[in-house]
Design a protein around this motif. Structure first.
Motif, short mmCIF file in Angstrom:
data_model
loop_
_atom_site.label_atom_id
_atom_site.label_comp_id
_atom_site.label_asym_id
_atom_site.label_seq_id
_atom_site.Cartn_x
_atom_site.Cartn_y
_atom_site.Cartn_z
N ASP A 58 -39.74 9.04 -25.57
CA ASP A 58 -39.59 10.01 -24.57
C ASP A 58 -40.80 11.21 -24.47
O ASP A 58 -41.61 11.36 -23.12
CB ASP A 58 -38.52 10.81 -24.72
CG ASP A 58 -37.43 10.58 -24.05
OD1 ASP A 58 -37.18 9.09 -23.56
OD2 ASP A 58 -36.03 11.16 -24.26
N HIS A 62 -42.90 12.07 -21.30
CA HIS A 62 -42.89 13.34 -20.60
C HIS A 62 -44.86 13.65 -20.41
O HIS A 62 -44.54 14.47 -19.32
CB HIS A 62 -42.68 14.35 -21.61
CG HIS A 62 -41.27 13.89 -22.11
ND1 HIS A 62 -40.10 13.22 -21.38
CD2 HIS A 62 -40.05 14.64 -23.00
CE1 HIS A 62 -39.16 14.33 -21.55
NE2 HIS A 62 -38.98 14.75 -22.75
N THR A 179 -35.95 9.11 -20.72
CA THR A 179 -36.94 9.22 -19.88
C THR A 179 -36.25 7.61 -19.81
O THR A 179 -36.51 6.81 -18.72
CB THR A 179 -38.21 9.23 -19.99
OG1 THR A 179 -38.04 8.32 -21.80
CG2 THR A 179 -38.36 10.64 -20.25
N TYR A 418 -34.93 16.08 -21.86
CA TYR A 418 -35.29 15.83 -21.14
C TYR A 418 -35.73 17.16 -20.14
O TYR A 418 -36.88 17.13 -19.21
CB TYR A 418 -34.68 14.52 -20.25
CG TYR A 418 -35.10 14.66 -18.75
CD1 TYR A 418 -36.32 13.41 -18.69
CD2 TYR A 418 -35.13 14.90 -17.81
CE1 TYR A 418 -36.98 12.64 -17.74
CE2 TYR A 418 -35.66 14.59 -16.22
CZ TYR A 418 -36.66 13.72 -16.91
OH TYR A 418 -36.60 12.83 -15.42
N PHE A 421 -38.15 19.85 -20.99
CA PHE A 421 -39.37 19.37 -21.26
C PHE A 421 -39.91 19.52 -19.63
O PHE A 421 -41.33 19.72 -19.59
CB PHE A 421 -40.07 18.24 -21.38
CG PHE A 421 -39.64 18.36 -22.88
CD1 PHE A 421 -41.27 18.24 -23.79
CD2 PHE A 421 -38.87 17.58 -24.03
CE1 PHE A 421 -41.37 18.58 -25.19
CE2 PHE A 421 -38.99 17.91 -25.36
CZ PHE A 421 -40.27 18.69 -25.97
N ASP A 422 -38.82 18.86 -19.10
CA ASP A 422 -39.50 18.90 -17.12
C ASP A 422 -39.68 20.04 -16.52
O ASP A 422 -40.93 19.99 -16.39
CB ASP A 422 -38.21 18.36 -16.48
CG ASP A 422 -38.75 17.47 -15.25
OD1 ASP A 422 -39.13 16.39 -15.64
OD2 ASP A 422 -38.13 18.12 -13.75
#
Length: 582
Positions: A58, A62, A179, A418, A421-422
């Motif tokens: 992951d 990212h 991811t 997720y 971080f996005d």
């Protein structure tokens, strides 16, 4: 326009979980393992490949989605060794990890009792809030297990091969990265199926895991090759180097710290130099050059250790903010809120630059933001960075270091972090005043950052700014005494010349494993009992194996547990940096 330099350092580490003893007749770690079925190199715990398929994958993905974001990623060599070991297992289809063997077993209807207990004791080890409860069929398997176990172990005999097939499949599905779930149709299909997984389903899942593990190091190598990631390292097996050099280093920050009976670790300076050299050499073998810098194990540093790192060619190291505060106070320098936002150089080692972690921001990510909505957490962090920049002196471009475990925090976040971080990387890539960068880039730019002189360095780590997590109580000190006794035996046997070159090399490798900081981390009644028992047994077993390699009889006290832990304690794999926020 004033600019803030932001350095993320994500630290990736697991100790050596392989049993190199090959049936040495001592108790083994991990359910389902016996003295007769434990092969050489058998993995006693699965955390390397589970974190690889969830977190290391992951974290790479990212960055691949946001090529504008730069960071430092620290891989401990002993972790990379184990990842490469798993790559070989998938290539040969000869699995030395019990869980992978079970996943590969065609028929789970007639597995022995020891393997049934292995699956039941292992396949619910996760954060149940984020990794079990979101999947109703996985939750059902757990509820059924709890219901039967309340009636006694005999009731568990009613569980069928179909139950164990679903259980081990769900466990691995829960440990896949978010991811990868969004990329790989197989995972979506298996998650949607929910139950009734057969041998073909398990084989497909096993192959998918193999592809992830096999491609992992090349993915990180590619991120480094394009300049987005700086790969750093730690001395080979993650040793607590300041203590190997001198137990009295613990008293620099805690003058009343209790020390082991042993006055010093025998030959500590030579061992630290070997650990540094091995770590840099293994990094160069994998990535083409030695690392420019190092994150010392646990961010633990002392003045003698810094000098050895500088002598070895390290251009930068990083540590905890608490170490800087203690060092500035000892140096008679007034501490300001901006002290951690500039680089430092220790007198006597001008070729090496020291950076220090922002403990508050790092702990927000590690412990608090998991409870927030991802977008709110990301905006809050960026607002904190804006405030740091606004408060900085006009002539300074602050360097903010956010440093934390790159693997254990994310299971506490929904979707493995997720959305956090996005949102965070999306905000940072377009921020006009914040530049994500790396330490090597800061030191190599046309106008490199100017380091302030640090007259005195007080030994400590990123935890509390002290070394108390690894030394100072009865259990930790006893573990050091056991290691010191083994090292004395090692020195005597190797000096005698009675071992062959091959056996001497094996003994030296085993000694390095015993020197890992992880064993001392877990000793103490503030850690969960089950985790303490696992690491306690593995530490003592590693020492037993060292004695056997030296062709000596292990001391009887290695049969006695060092620490019991606490049934009431939770967590354990992470710490806050300051006691006040614990």
């Amino acid at each position: 326009m004033k600019q803030l330099n932001l350095v993320f350092l994500w630290h990736m580490h697991q100790p050596d979980y392989r049993d190199h003893g090959n049936n040495l007749g001592v108790s083994k770690v991990g359910a389902g393992q016996t003295a007769t079925d434990n092969a050489a190199g058998e993995f006693t715990l699965p955390w390397v490949y589970l974190h690889a398929m969830k977190d290391y994958v992951d974290m790479a993905a990212h960055l691949e989605r946001y090529p504008e974001i730069r960071c430092v990623v620290n891989f401990v060599p002993v972790l990379l060794e184990q990842i490469e070991d798993y790559v070989q297992q998938f290539a040969s289809r000869k699995f030395r990890d019990p869980l992978l063997r079970m996943l590969a077993t065609p028929d789970l209807n007639h597995i022995p009792e020891v393997d049934r207990h292995l699956l039941l004791n292992t396949c619910f080890r996760s954060n149940h809030v984020t990794m079990l409860a979101p999947f109703p069929r996985y939750q059902y398997l757990h509820d059924l297990y709890l219901s039967l176990s309340r009636e006694g172990d005999a009731m568990l005999a009613y569980l069928s091969g179909a139950y164990f097939s679903d259980l081990i499949t769900w466990y691995h599905l829960a440990w896949t990265g978010e991811t990868e779930r969004r990329r790989n149709p197989l995972l979506a299909t298996l998650i949607s199926k929910g139950e009734g997984y057969d041998a073909a389903d398990r084989q497909h899942l096993l192959a998918s895991i193999g592809e992830l593990i096999t491609g992992l190091i090349p993915r990180w190598r590619a991120l480094a090759a394009r300049g987005q990631v700086e790969l750093s390292a730690t001395p080979q097996t993650h040793p607590l180097a300041p203590l190997l050099l001198d137990f009295h280093a613990a008293r620099e920050s805690l003058p009343d710290a209790q020390l082991p009976v042993s006055t010093t670790y025998p030959g500590g300076r030579s061992r630290v130099m070997t650990q540094i050299g091995s770590g840099r050499a293994s990094h160069a073998t994998r990535f083409g050059a030695p690392p420019a810098g190092m994150w010392p194990a646990e961010g633990a540093i002392s003045a003698p250790f810094v000098q050895l790192l500088a002598n070895a060619g390290c251009r930068w190291i990083a540590s905890g903010e608490g170490v800087l505060k203690h060092s500035l106070a000892a140096s008679g320098i007034h501490t300001t809120m901006h002290a951690a936002y500039r680089p430092w150089q220790l007198e006597g080692a001008p070729e090496l630059t020291l950076f220090f972690r922002d403990d508050r921001l790092s702990d927000l990510i590690g412990f608090d933001y998991a409870k927030w909505h991802g977008r709110d957490a990301a905006r809050h962090l960026v607002a904190q960075l804006d405030a740091i920049l606004d408060a900085a002196p006009t002539d300074e471009a602050p360097v903010v270091s956010i440093i934390l475990d790159g693997e254990n925090a994310w299971e506490h976040y929904p979707y493995n972090g997720y959305y956090f971080f996005d949102d965070l990387y999306s905000l940072l890539k377009q921020h006009p005043r914040i530049t994500t960068t790396t330490y090597a880039r800061l030191l190599a730019q046309a106008r490199p950052v100017v380091a302030s002189p640090l007259p005195q360095l007080v030994a400590g780590s990123w935890v509390y700014g002290t070394l108390s997590t690894w030394i100072g109580n009865q259990q930790k000190n006893h573990a050091w005494d056991l290691l010191c006794a083994a090292k004395q035996s090692y020195d005597l046997v190797l000096a005698s010349g009675r071992l062959s070159a091959e056996k001497s090399a094996l003994a030296t490798r085993q000694l390095a494993i015993c020197e890992s900081s992880d064993w001392f981390w877990w000793f103490g009644d503030y850690n969960p009992a089950a985790n303490v028992a696992s690491f306690d047994q593995l530490f003592r077993h590693n020492l037993v194996h060292l004695y056997h390699l030296l062709q000596l009889e292990p001391p009887a006290q290695l049969e006695i547990p060092i620490s019991a832990g606490s049934s009431a304690a939770t967590g354990g794999s992470m710490r806050r940096a300051t006691e006040s926020s614990a």
